[in-house]
Structure formats: structure tokens, C-alpha cells
Scaffold this motif. Structure first.
Motif, PDB file in Angstrom:
ATOM      1  N   CYS A 129       0.969  -1.130  -0.159  1.00 52.68           N
ATOM      2  CA  CYS A 129       0.099  -0.118   0.047  1.00 52.68           C
ATOM      3  C   CYS A 129       0.910   1.143  -0.008  1.00 52.68           C
ATOM      4  CB  CYS A 129      -0.725   0.042   1.193  1.00 52.68           C
ATOM      5  SG  CYS A 129      -2.289  -1.223   1.241  1.00 52.68           S
ATOM      6  N   ALA A 130       2.277   1.226   0.654  1.00 52.62           N
ATOM      7  CA  ALA A 130       2.959   2.317   0.707  1.00 52.62           C
ATOM      8  C   ALA A 130       3.423   2.763  -0.509  1.00 52.62           C
ATOM      9  CB  ALA A 130       3.957   2.189   1.662  1.00 52.62           C
ATOM     10  N   LEU A 131       3.918   1.679  -1.200  1.00 49.11           N
ATOM     11  CA  LEU A 131       4.430   1.647  -2.622  1.00 49.11           C
ATOM     12  C   LEU A 131       3.544   2.298  -3.681  1.00 49.11           C
ATOM     13  CD1 LEU A 131       6.744  -1.545  -2.898  1.00 49.11           C
ATOM     14  CD2 LEU A 131       7.587   0.906  -2.692  1.00 49.11           C
ATOM     15  N   LEU A 132       2.258   1.589  -3.524  1.00 50.78           N
ATOM     16  CA  LEU A 132       1.101   2.244  -4.420  1.00 50.78           C
ATOM     17  C   LEU A 132       0.708   3.785  -4.047  1.00 50.78           C
ATOM     18  CD1 LEU A 132      -0.474   1.260  -6.860  1.00 50.78           C
ATOM     19  CD2 LEU A 132      -2.452   0.814  -5.180  1.00 50.78           C
ATOM     20  N   GLY A 133       0.884   4.145  -2.913  1.00 48.64           N
ATOM     21  CA  GLY A 133       0.582   5.662  -2.461  1.00 48.64           C
ATOM     22  C   GLY A 133       1.672   6.410  -3.125  1.00 48.64           C
ATOM     23  N   MET A 134       2.892   6.058  -3.032  1.00 52.26           N
ATOM     24  CA  MET A 134       3.717   6.837  -3.761  1.00 52.26           C
ATOM     25  C   MET A 134       3.697   7.145  -5.044  1.00 52.26           C
ATOM     26  SD  MET A 134       7.373   5.791  -1.742  1.00 52.26           S
ATOM     27  CE  MET A 134       7.106   3.881  -1.544  1.00 52.26           C
ATOM     28  N   ALA A 135       3.390   5.812  -5.666  1.00 50.83           N
ATOM     29  CA  ALA A 135       3.033   5.863  -7.483  1.00 50.83           C
ATOM     30  C   ALA A 135       1.923   6.564  -7.575  1.00 50.83           C
ATOM     31  CB  ALA A 135       2.827   4.510  -7.783  1.00 50.83           C
ATOM     32  N   ILE A 136       0.992   6.851  -6.845  1.00 50.87           N
ATOM     33  CA  ILE A 136      -0.152   7.723  -7.051  1.00 50.87           C
ATOM     34  C   ILE A 136       0.201   9.493  -6.499  1.00 50.87           C
ATOM     35  CG2 ILE A 136      -2.432   8.359  -6.345  1.00 50.87           C
ATOM     36  CD1 ILE A 136      -3.014   5.498  -5.634  1.00 50.87           C
TER      37      ILE A 136
END
Length: 214
Positions: A129-136
Motif C-alpha cells: 500500500c505504501a508503494l502504491l501510495g507513492m506511485a499515486i
């Protein structure tokens, strides 16, 4: 890269822009993990969704700290936009990893039960979830969106789609499986793989578009 990461970490700490996200996340964890008898996997799903929002917030806040003149100086000293974006992502990754460890430790200490399988699921859920949040957060930052109003709108819309859109096979299937007690093996693998791919893809596209604009 590490020098840029240290610079961004100091910049983020001095600006205190992390405080709203940090306090909100800790408040969510206090509420979630206050009952020692609650099953932990559904709680990991909820706090993982909160981690997605926090990582997105931190990414935008960090990349929006510098004004255009300061950013040009940082780009010159760092040796290019790839290093600045990489340093920012490493900074947010470190903050997210720290919050993840606090969350997992809290979930163990409260009921004083240690289940390695559940801890592994919680770790992978929060990191994905953290990685996807950074990608967003990258395309919503000042690198591509110059006005804060449009930044907030874009971030809210993208986070809403990713968290609530059943047709978006990113982290929604995993969060849904954990909170409902369904089988989570497949959704967990899908979330980890897509998040690992999403970060470099987002960084590459955003860096290329930002260079074209400058």
C-alpha cells in the motif's frame, strides 16, 4: 542518491508537513488496535488502506516543499531529475517502513500474541500500500500539477478509485479479502507485484513528462 535522501529527510522534518498525515495515521491505529481480542488480519486491511493515503500525502508534501528556484538548485546539485525523484521515494519509503513497524509492533504488544504468518501478511500489505501510495502521489505533485487545488482533487480521485473501485485490481481485492475474512493469498501476490511495478513506472513517466515541461 543517499545524499539526496538525507537532504529530503531533513527538508521534510524541518517543514513539519508530515505531521497531519502522521497524527491521522496514529489516531487510526489507536482506534483499530485498542481491542486486544479483535482479529488482526481485518485490522491490517484497514491500516494498510490508511498507509496508502499517508504515503501519497508524504510524497506530494515532500515534492511540493521546494519552489521552482529551489528545485532547479536541487536538480543541479543532485545531477538530474532521476536522482531527485529517487531520493524523494527513498525518503517516503523510510517513513512508511517506520510506520509499518510501529503498526505491527502495536498489533503484537496489545494482545501479546505473536503469529508470524499474520505478521508477514501485515508487513506485505502495508508495504504494498505504501508503494502504491507513492506511485499515486508522484503524478499529483508539483512535478506535473502546479496548483494545490488540482493536486488535492487528483489525489482524492485516484485514491478513491484505487481503494473503492472493485474493477481496479491493485490493493482493493487484498483489503476486501482481509476485512471480510476471505482467502487473501492471490490478492496479496497481486498487490505486491502491481505495487512493485507501479513505482518505477510512475517515476519514469512523471520524470519524463516533468523534463519535457521544463
Amino acid at each position: 542518491m543517499l545524499a539526496v535522501t538525507r537532504y529530503y529527510l531533513a527538508l521534510l522534518g524541518h517543514s513539519q508537513r508530515y505531521l497531519p498525515a502522521l497524527l491521522a495515521y496514529l489516531a487510526v491505529c489507536v482506534i483499530l488496535y485498542s481491542d486486544p481480542s479483535s482479529p488482526v488480519l481485518p485490522l491490517y486491511g484497514v491500516s494498510g488502506g490508511a498507509m496508502l493515503v499517508v504515503a501519497c500525502w508524504l510524497t506530494i508534501a515532500l515534492l511540493d516543499i521546494e519552489d521552482p528556484v529551489q528545485l532547479l538548485v536541487t536538480l543541479s546539485n543532485a545531477g538530474g531529475r532521476r536522482r531527485t525523484i529517487g531520493g524523494a521515494l527513498l525518503t517516503v519509503s523510510g517513513c512508511s517502513a517506520g510506520l509499518t513497524l510501529i503498526t505491527l509492533g502495536w498489533s503484537v504488544v496489545r494482545p501479546w500474541r505473536l503469529h508470524w504468518d499474520a505478521l508477514g501478511v501485515g508487513l506485505l500489505t502495508h508495504l504494498a500500500c505504501a508503494l502504491l501510495g507513492m506511485a499515486i502521489g508522484l503524478p499529483c505533485s508539483r512535478l506535473l500539477v502546479s496548483r494545490i487545488g488540482w493536486t488535492v482533487l487528483a489525489a482524492v480521485l485516484l485514491l478513491g478509485v484505487v481503494l473503492l473501485g472493485q474493477w481496479v485490481p491493485l490493493v482493493h481485492p487484498l483489503i476486501h479479502a482481509l476485512t471480510d475474512g476471505d482467502s487473501y493469498g492471490g490478492p496479496l501476490i497481486l498487490a505486491v507485484l502491481t505495487s512493485v511495478v507501479a513505482v518505477p513506472a510512475s517515476a519514469t513517466v512523471v520524470g519524463w513528462l516533468a523534463d519535457r515541461r521544463s
